[in-house]
Design an enzyme around this catalytic site. Structure first.
Site, PDB file in Angstrom:
ATOM      1  CG  ASN A  50     -21.228  -1.450   7.135  1.00 42.92           C
ATOM      2  OD1 ASN A  50     -20.452  -0.369   7.826  1.00 42.92           O
ATOM      3  ND2 ASN A  50     -21.578  -2.093   8.167  1.00 42.92           N
ATOM      4  NE  ARG A 105     -21.599 -24.087   5.131  1.00 40.39           N
ATOM      5  CZ  ARG A 105     -22.268 -22.753   5.766  1.00 40.39           C
ATOM      6  NH1 ARG A 105     -21.967 -21.503   4.724  1.00 40.39           N
ATOM      7  NH2 ARG A 105     -23.071 -23.133   6.268  1.00 40.39           N
ATOM      8  CG  ASN A 124     -16.531  -9.967   7.583  1.00 42.89           C
ATOM      9  OD1 ASN A 124     -17.637  -9.227   6.916  1.00 42.89           O
ATOM     10  ND2 ASN A 124     -16.768  -9.958   8.623  1.00 42.89           N
ATOM     11  CG  HIS A 156     -17.204  -8.947  13.498  1.00 41.07           C
ATOM     12  ND1 HIS A 156     -18.518  -9.403  13.296  1.00 41.07           N
ATOM     13  CD2 HIS A 156     -17.585  -8.592  15.400  1.00 41.07           C
ATOM     14  CE1 HIS A 156     -18.683 -10.526  14.971  1.00 41.07           C
ATOM     15  NE2 HIS A 156     -18.002 -10.214  15.111  1.00 41.07           N
ATOM     16  CG  ASP A 179     -17.255 -12.659  12.818  1.00 41.17           C
ATOM     17  OD1 ASP A 179     -16.929 -12.292  12.092  1.00 41.17           O
ATOM     18  OD2 ASP A 179     -17.793 -13.020  13.893  1.00 41.17           O
TER      19      ASP A 179
HETATM   20  C1  GRF Z   1     -23.703  -4.535   9.987  1.00 39.48           C
HETATM   21  O1  GRF Z   1     -23.235  -4.736  11.579  1.00 39.48           O
HETATM   22  C2  GRF Z   1     -22.209  -5.353   9.966  1.00 39.48           C
HETATM   23  O2  GRF Z   1     -20.534  -4.752  11.048  1.00 39.48           O
HETATM   24  C3  GRF Z   1     -22.255  -7.161  10.298  1.00 39.48           C
HETATM   25  O3  GRF Z   1     -23.748  -6.789   9.302  1.00 39.48           O
HETATM   26  C4  GRF Z   1     -24.086  -5.483   9.302  1.00 39.48           C
HETATM   27  C5  GRF Z   1     -24.468  -5.080   8.712  1.00 39.48           C
HETATM   28  O4  GRF Z   1     -25.055  -4.065   7.758  1.00 39.48           O
HETATM   29  N1  GRF Z   1     -21.292  -7.771   9.253  1.00 39.48           N
HETATM   30  P1  GRF Z   1     -25.274  -3.282   6.543  1.00 39.48           P
HETATM   31  O5  GRF Z   1     -25.812  -4.351   5.585  1.00 39.48           O
HETATM   32  O6  GRF Z   1     -24.315  -3.328   6.180  1.00 39.48           O
HETATM   33  O7  GRF Z   1     -26.238  -1.592   6.546  1.00 39.48           O
END
Ligand code: GRF
Length: 211
Positions: free
Chosen positions: A13, A60, A102, A104, A140
């Protein structure tokens, strides 16, 4: 617009964001895992990278404080979670209120949390997908910027469904960030996203299965 991206792994991503020609400056990619593949991809795109392992911090809150200090060196307008696999503390989320985004891999509010594709298959939903949203205190959740839906096929496995969703993530995420960068989407009052110059086709629907 200055952007900092947080990752933990593959970084596909993040890669989609870096390659989308967005009108933003990617100031830094930070990973909490040294072995994250995404770090090499970011470096190959000329984006500065940084590893901050949560294991080097006692708890954390301490990690999140150090992470925020590192992020704030870049004074970003947006902090993007692109597969950052750690729950962030309330203080961190509050600090980046309205700036934290984010992605999801499910159609929220369905299937928050992990293993979304397996859970979608088990539930028998006929449509699944992904969501880009502002981050709020609850994991989320938060105002939804954009969603993409895909059909669930009878022969789907977690992997095949996951691939179909991921393909949409790579299209949806850059699009949503572009809207923010161009001022075409923003967080309004009452916790809803406001759009300008974007339309929804009221006569279109994705139904599944079909005759
Ligand atoms: C993706 O499916 C995203 O939606 C989720 O974690 C995954 C990350 O994949 N939060 P990448 O590292 O972007 O390939």
């Amino acid at each position: 617009m200055k952007v900092v991206i947080l990752i933990s792994g593959r970084g596909s991503n993040m890669q989609a964001l870096l390659e989308a020609g967005l009108p933003v400056e990617f100031a830094c990619v930070i990973s909490n895992k040294a072995e994250a593949k995404g770090l090499e991809i970011a470096a190959a795109h000329g984006v500065p990278t940084r590893v901050m392992s949560h294991r080097d911090y006692p708890d954390r809150a301490t990690f999140d404080t150090a992470l925020a200090a590192e992020i704030d060196r870049h004074a970003p307008d947006l902090v993007i979670l692109a597969g950052f696999m750690r729950v962030l503390s309330a203080a961190f989320v509050l600090h980046y209120e309205r700036r934290l985004i984010n992605i999801h891999p499910a159609l929220l509010p369905a299937f928050p949390g992990l293993d979304t594709h397996a859970r979608a298959l088990a539930a028998g939903v006929r449509l699944h997908g992904c969501t880009v949203h502002f981050v709020t205190q609850e994991v989320d959740s938060g105002p939804i910027l954009a969603q993409a839906a895909v059909p669930v096929l009878p022969e789907d496995t977690q992997e095949s469904l996951g691939m179909r969703v991921l393909h949409q993530e790579h299209l949806l995420f850059p699009m949503a960030i572009r809207w923010l960068a161009e001022g075409r989407a923003s967080l309004g009052e009452h916790g809803r996203v406001i759009y300008s110059g974007l339309s929804c086709r009221s006569d279109s629907a994705l139904s599944s299965p079909m005759e």
